[in-house]
Structure formats: C-alpha cells, structure tokens
Design an enzyme around this catalytic site. Structure first.
Site, mmCIF file in Angstrom:
data_model
loop_
_atom_site.group_PDB
_atom_site.id
_atom_site.type_symbol
_atom_site.label_atom_id
_atom_site.label_comp_id
_atom_site.label_asym_id
_atom_site.label_seq_id
_atom_site.Cartn_x
_atom_site.Cartn_y
_atom_site.Cartn_z
ATOM 1 N N ASP A 96 0.865 -1.170 0.000
ATOM 2 C CA ASP A 96 0.000 0.000 0.000
ATOM 3 C C ASP A 96 0.911 1.233 0.000
ATOM 4 O O ASP A 96 2.112 1.118 0.245
ATOM 5 C CB ASP A 96 -0.901 -0.037 1.241
ATOM 6 C CG ASP A 96 -1.911 1.097 1.266
ATOM 7 O OD1 ASP A 96 -2.236 1.638 0.196
ATOM 8 O OD2 ASP A 96 -2.373 1.453 2.373
ATOM 9 N N ASP A 98 -0.159 5.132 1.125
ATOM 10 C CA ASP A 98 -0.385 6.020 2.270
ATOM 11 C C ASP A 98 -0.390 5.234 3.580
ATOM 12 O O ASP A 98 -1.112 4.251 3.722
ATOM 13 C CB ASP A 98 -1.720 6.748 2.106
ATOM 14 C CG ASP A 98 -1.712 7.726 0.958
ATOM 15 O OD1 ASP A 98 -1.262 8.867 1.142
ATOM 16 O OD2 ASP A 98 -2.145 7.344 -0.148
ATOM 17 N N ASP A 287 -1.993 -0.666 5.624
ATOM 18 C CA ASP A 287 -2.477 -0.134 6.901
ATOM 19 C C ASP A 287 -3.969 0.141 6.931
ATOM 20 O O ASP A 287 -4.521 0.476 7.973
ATOM 21 C CB ASP A 287 -1.751 1.186 7.205
ATOM 22 C CG ASP A 287 -2.279 2.330 6.349
ATOM 23 O OD1 ASP A 287 -2.327 2.172 5.108
ATOM 24 O OD2 ASP A 287 -2.656 3.370 6.918
#
Length: 345
Positions: A96, A98, A287
């Site tokens: 991922d 961000d 996240d």
C-alpha cells in the site's frame, strides 16, 4: 439508495442486522454491517458514529496491546520465521502507499515518501516482483513513487498497469486492467457535484482518483461531520450504482462491482504466471481497511501472508504487524539484504 459498508461489532442497525455476514478468522469474528442511507435521520447519526469509531483519536482497543501482539507479532521480530515460511518459493511484494510507504498527513497532496524509502523500494523491485496497490489514482501514486520498474494498481485495484521499463519481471509491458471504465463519466459527474456541495464545510477535501472518489475529513472539525455526511448523502442517493465505504478519516465512493485490492492481488499473480503455482509467496503490507480484502485472499489461499501497519490493535486478517512506515522500511531493507546475500551480490 447508497450502501455504506462499515465494519462494526456494536452498532448494527436493526434493519440490516439480519443481512450481516460473519467472516470467521483465527479466533475472531468480523461483522460486516450494511447501513442503508435513504432519508438521513438516525442512519446519518449511525454513519457519523462510524466515522468517529474509525478515527484514530476515537479508536478503542479491541484487546490489550500485548494480547494483540501475540496474535499479530512484529514482522521484524519474526523475520526469520517469515523467511522460513517462504523457503523455496518466489516472493512477490504488494505494498500500500499512504500510511505504509509514506506517513499519513493532513494534506493528501503532500504524502511524500522519503528518498530513503524510494531507494529501498527500488532495491526491493530489483530482487522481487513488486506492486504498489493504492486507493489513489494510478497516475497520482506513480508521481509520488516515481519508479518505472513497478506494477501499479490504483483506485483500489481498478486501474492496473505493468512496469514501463527496468523490471526483470515485465512479462507484459502493455498489461492494463480497468474493470470499471464504464463508470468514469458517472464518477466525474459525482466529483463535480460533491466539490460544489462540500465547499461550505471547512477542511473537507474531495479527491478524484479516476475510478473512485475520496472525501477526506481529517481536517474537518468533528462538530461538522454530520453536515458533511448529509452533503455526501444528498448527492449519493441518486447513484445506486455507487457504494460508499470508509477508511482512515476518509470516505470512499466506488462502483458496485466485485473488484477490490484482493481481486487486484489475484489478477497480478495471474499476470505474473503464478495463478496456480504452489511455489509463490505473496507478501502484502498495508495499513487500511481496504487492505483487508487482500489479507483475506491470502488467508483463503493459505499462501503468503499479510502484514498490517498499525500502532493500535485492530481486527485484521493479517498475520503480522509493523507499527509505522519507518518499520516498513526496516523490514524491506532486511528483505533486500537477505536476497542480496542469497544471490551473492
């Protein structure tokens, strides 16, 4: 009608309680709640409650930190165990952006990755097939990462493109997957309307990610969340082909199609020639709630593993954890060093 998908074990609306599905993971259950947003009122309040529950400032630990870490130990502490599980298999990396490669910041346009992280990811891609899987539009996340040797899956996997150059694994430079192309005019129309509707809410930021939209409320005062929710509902009620989901202080608008980061992971594995291989070991690090779709796929396939980036205990299908992007970089650097030693570099 707009379907707002929200994971919540306490605030299940009576109208939708019987429609909830339960996904049993190792020693835990995840309740999938569908809130039907028609006429506002109490359902809008439930929506705002969900926004609070998802906010880091309101997160309540699902269990004590020490107990959670026993179930999701640090990937750094368990590095040798992870290597042992991958022995004899091709590691494929999925990352991922961000909150994983870059810190979470108030202004999404300034979520820059460090030069050291970029160098680490470049070295990683020299040793393993590597993909960035993000909710951002593919062009935007590429402009942040600026590495041509990677696979990029933007818009939560609805816009996938292979490496432009420099990858040892670029089986198909023309690789392109865009399963939601027909929704582009609708997404653009909703974007323009939301920009107009939300301009009265200070701090609201509507981001066009091509095949999906993000409404960031990280800089919106909590007392204005109900107003923002009503503004979004007033627009979305006319688009039954779109659904609303929630991430970390962001609302996501996506087409109602069976496609997510988990589907993107499967598509990329197939494109790399690993669809039915038993000697492949996908490693997915993320996240966000949207990364859970990929973690779940890996558990179902009993192949590879997921690593959740979080400082707080959360319900997750990931096997291991890392606390923040700095630890992600440490983990990736150790992986690169291990690969170089194995290759005699």
């Amino acid at each position: 009608m707009v379907r707002f998908t929200e994971e919540n074990t306490k605030h299940v609306d009576k109208e939708t309680e019987n429609k909830s599905t339960t996904d049993v993971t190792t020693a835990r259950k995840k309740v999938l709640q569908d809130l039907i947003i028609n006429n506002g009122g109490g359902l809008i309040n439930s929506w705002v409650d969900s926004m609070r529950a998802c906010s880091p400032t309101h997160l309540k630990s699902l269990m004590k930190q020490s107990s959670w870490l026993k179930e999701h130990p640090s990937a750094l502490d368990m590095f040798e165990e992870i290597l042992h599980a991958s022995e004899g298999k091709q590691i494929v990396m999925f990352l991922d952006y961000d909150g994983t490669l870059s810190p979470i910041v108030d202004d999404p346009d300034r979520a820059f990755m460090s030069k050291q992280m970029r160098r680490t990811v470049r070295n990683l891609a020299n040793g393993f097939p590597t993909a960035i899987v993000s909710g951002r539009c593919r062009e935007k996340v590429y402009n942040f990462v600026k590495l041509t040797e990677l696979y990029y899956a933007g818009s939560h996997g609805m816009d996938i493109k292979g490496p432009e150059q420099g990858s040892k694994y670029e089986e198909d430079k023309s690789l392109l997957c865009q399963p939601a192309t027909e929704f582009l005019p609708m997404i653009d129309e909703v974007y323009k309307t939301l920009m107009e509707k939300t301009k009265s809410t200070p701090g609201a930021n509507v981001e066009n990610n091509k095949f999906c939209l993000s409404i960031h409320f990280r800089r919106v005062d909590e007392k204005n969340w109900s107003d923002l929710a009503n503004q979004v509902r007033s627009v979305m009620k006319d688009y039954p082909q779109l659904r609303l989901t929630q991430g970390r202080k962001v609302l996501e608008i996506r087409p109602i199609i069976k496609w997510d980061k988990g589907k993107a992971l499967e598509f990329l594995l197939e494109s790399l020639g690993y669809a039915k291989c038993t000697n492949v070991f996908p490693l997915y690090i993320g996240d966000d709630r949207t990364d859970e779709d990929a973690f779940k796929i890996l558990r179902e396939r009993r192949q590879g593993l997921g690593i959740l980036v979080s400082k707080s205990p959360k319900e997750t299908n990931a096997s291991y954890s890392l606390q923040e992007p700095g630890e992600v970089m440490d983990f990736l650097q150790r992986l690169v060093k291990w690969k170089q030693l194995r290759s005699g570099a």
